[in-house]
Design an enzyme around this catalytic site. Structure first.
Site, PDB file in Angstrom:
ATOM      1  CE  LYS A   1      -2.157   2.867   2.957  1.00 24.68           C
ATOM      2  NZ  LYS A   1      -2.325   4.037   2.076  1.00 24.68           N
TER       3      LYS A   1
ATOM      4  CB  SER B   1       2.412   9.200  11.297  1.00 20.31           C
ATOM      5  OG  SER B   1       1.427   8.414  11.662  1.00 20.31           O
ATOM      6  CB  THR B   2       4.991   7.865  15.970  1.00 23.32           C
ATOM      7  OG1 THR B   2       6.450   8.301  15.740  1.00 23.32           O
ATOM      8  CG2 THR B   2       5.233   7.135  17.198  1.00 23.32           C
TER       9      THR B   2
ATOM     10  CD  GLU C   1      12.453   6.111   9.503  1.00 22.77           C
ATOM     11  OE1 GLU C   1      11.866   7.078  10.117  1.00 22.77           O
ATOM     12  OE2 GLU C   1      12.143   6.140   8.019  1.00 22.77           O
TER      13      GLU C   1
ATOM     14  CB  CYS D   1      11.888  10.342   8.959  1.00 20.79           C
ATOM     15  SG  CYS D   1      12.874   9.394   7.872  1.00 20.79           S
TER      16      CYS D   1
ATOM     17  CD  GLU E   1       7.392  13.536  12.740  1.00 23.84           C
ATOM     18  OE1 GLU E   1       8.514  12.942  12.097  1.00 23.84           O
ATOM     19  OE2 GLU E   1       6.398  13.236  13.279  1.00 23.84           O
TER      20      GLU E   1
END
Length: 546
Positions: free
Chosen positions: A215, A269-270, A296, A330, A428
């Site tokens: 995806k 994203s986290t 990551e 990032c 961030e």
């Protein structure tokens, strides 16, 4: 399928792809300009690719140029639950055949893809990264061409290293290990900001014999589609990688619920990765095996200057590290700690350097920065700039203008924070915003501890110093603050095979893309012991007498 019997075959030595410079009058510049004009003049229709078949759903999204959001580059079809299930079934059906290929045969496909990208598709892929991803010519070259080529070549070499690692054998016994692909399929979820990462996440598991449901990010479907076409031309069999653009929930929910999920290869994203991890944890009893989770995620990357730092190189690192590709890396330098004795010179250097930055379309090669990826990113980044403008504890000293009337343009912006916990200093942003905190020279160690504790992330960071003792102190104090640490260099630009990439804490699982460690996550080892003359009695010699 031809079995490569009676040969021990060595992979060609992996060498980093040379970076072309696109200087005026160079042939690569001419080819790239032609590719840009060609891509700009047409509108692609991007289908799903499942089991090698092109599938259209009628539910479409748009690919526009970030620098000119009225210019439609392509429409892409979005997967529905039905197509996601088809992709899973195709991956599972292809697995036995793909796994049965000798590893050299699999690797040959990806080595051919690397050569196709290095040659006839280089300009086309770079043009896609510029027009759909918003990169300038150099940023596209180091990403879509060089880094992706490096991933393919080095991952193939790492595969051979892994397969060659075998245990010792004692007399009369032959021990060896099979590095099997995972049982099931791998779900690759790729980001908008790097075409190389978008290509690496599905291909790294595939090199090791896994089949994949891929995806791509909705804001970068264009170059992943080109990659699929290149992989097919290189000989990738149908069903090995299945390309399913679509919304996160529509694609992700049925994938994470499937009992055959064997692994997740993720960059994004986290929050999204943590949500996926939570869902997998809740479903853990329903899977055939424990899924491998490789991610990551975010970063709040820093540059830390000691009073001995050389100012010109520090300023250059701040400008390049914070503002190349509009800060949408990032690894981008998002916060900096500058000693008070250096701050006047650093500030003057920043103002001088940034006054020369040109911003505009990537098709004009004089521009250093371009537009951010889409309206959502634009609005989020501008909200941080507005916060700094309206709040105590920080002030905008350079830049700060935002304009989305034609493209999603945000000026490279520097915020000076008097509060080390100011919002833009710790959260961030993922845009062209650098926040600087000035500390007293004699508070070096205290400020290092502040740097370590004020962000949940631990991806990249840099120390600038001409004092080796200060470098050593920073290395110690910031040991867990960055998975990639730089000394007297910007915290961006990791090279495959040279600086394996990844971070810890909230920045991910630190499985180091661009290294053998990452590929090891996509295999399940079986140990085999063959005894040539097996014992014929249960009794041992010690049992001969009482």
């Amino acid at each position: 399928m031809t079995l490569l019997n009676n040969a021990v075959i060595n992979i060609p030595t992996a060498i980093n792809e040379p970076i072309l410079d696109y200087a005026p009058g160079s042939p690569e510049r001419m080819r790239l300009k032609e590719a840009l004009a060609d891509a700009s003049s047409q509108q692609l229709e991007i289908p799903l690719i499942i089991d090698g078949k092109r599938i259209t759903t009628g539910n479409t999204g748009k690919v526009v140029m970030p620098h000119d959001h009225n210019h439609l580059l392509a429409t892409y079809h979005k997967a529905r639950t039905k197509e996601v299930k088809m992709a899973i079934d195709a991956a599972l059906a292809a697995q036995k055949k793909w796994q049965a290929f000798r590893w050299e045969e699999r690797c040959a496909i990806f080595l051919k893809a690397a050569e196709l990208i290095a040659g006839k598709y280089r300009a086309k892929l770079n043009a896609g990264a510029m027009l759909a991803g918003g990169k300038n010519a150099f940023q596209a070259e180091i990403d879509a061409a060089c880094e992706f080529i490096d991933f393919l070549r080095f991952n193939v070499a790492f595969a051979q290293e892994i397969y060659e690692k075998q245990p010792e054998s004692s007399s009369g016994v032959w021990n060896y290990c099979q590095y099997r692909p995972l049982e099931g399929f791998v779900f690759a979820v790729t980001p908008f900001n790097f075409t190389a990462i978008a290509g690496n996440l599905p291909t790294a598991p595939a090199i090791m014999g896994n089949t994949v449901v891929w995806k791509p990010a909705s804001s970068l479907v264009y170059t992943p589609y080109l990659i699929m076409e290149i992989l097919e031309e290189a000989g990738l069999p149908p069903g090995v990688i299945n390309f399913v653009p679509g919304s996160g929930a529509t694609v992700g929910d049925p994938v994470l619920a499937d009992p055959n999920l064997a692994g997740v290869h993720f960059t994004g994203s986290t929050k999204v990765f943590q949500g996926m991890w939570r869902t997998i944890g809740e479903n853990i009893a329903s899977y055939k095996s424990y899924p491998r989770l490789v991610g990551e995620t975010g970063g709040k990357d820093f540059v830390f200057a000691h009073k001995s730092a050389e100012v010109k190189s520090l300023v250059t690192a701040l400008v390049r590290g914070a503002f190349e590709y509009q800060g949408q890396k990032c690894s981008a330098a998002s916060r900096a700690y500058i000693p008070s004795s250096l701050w006047p010179a650093v500030e003057a250097g920043l103002r001088e350097e940034m006054s020369q930055i040109k911003m505009g379309p990537p098709t004009d090669f004089r521009n250093f920065t371009g537009a951010v990826i889409d309206e959502g990113a634009f609005d989020t980044i501008c909200s941080y700039i507005d916060f700094a403008r309206d709040s105590q504890g920080g002030e905008i000293i350079i830049g700060g203008k935002c304009d989305k009337s034609v493209g999603y343009f945000i000026e490279p912006t520097v915020i000076l924070a008097t509060d080390p916990h100011f919002k833009t200093m710790v959260e961030e942003i993922f845009g062209p915003v650098l926040t600087i905190y000035v500390y007293e020279d004699d508070a070096f160690i205290e400020t290092l501890k502040l740097c370590d504790s004020s962000s949940p992330y631990a991806l990249t960071g840099a120390i600038f110093s001409q004092d080796r003792a200060a470098v050593s102190t920073a290395m110690h104090q910031l040991e867990h603050t960055a998975g990639n640490f730089y000394i007297n260099d910007k915290p961006t630009g990791a090279v495959v095979g040279q600086q394996p990439f990844g971070g810890g804490r909230a920045s991910g699982t630190n499985d180091k893309a661009g290294s053998m460690a990452n590929l090891l996550r996509w295999v399940s080892v079986r140990t085999v012991k063959e005894t040539f003359v097996p014992p014929e009695s249960f009794a041992y010699p010690f049992m001969g007498e009482e």
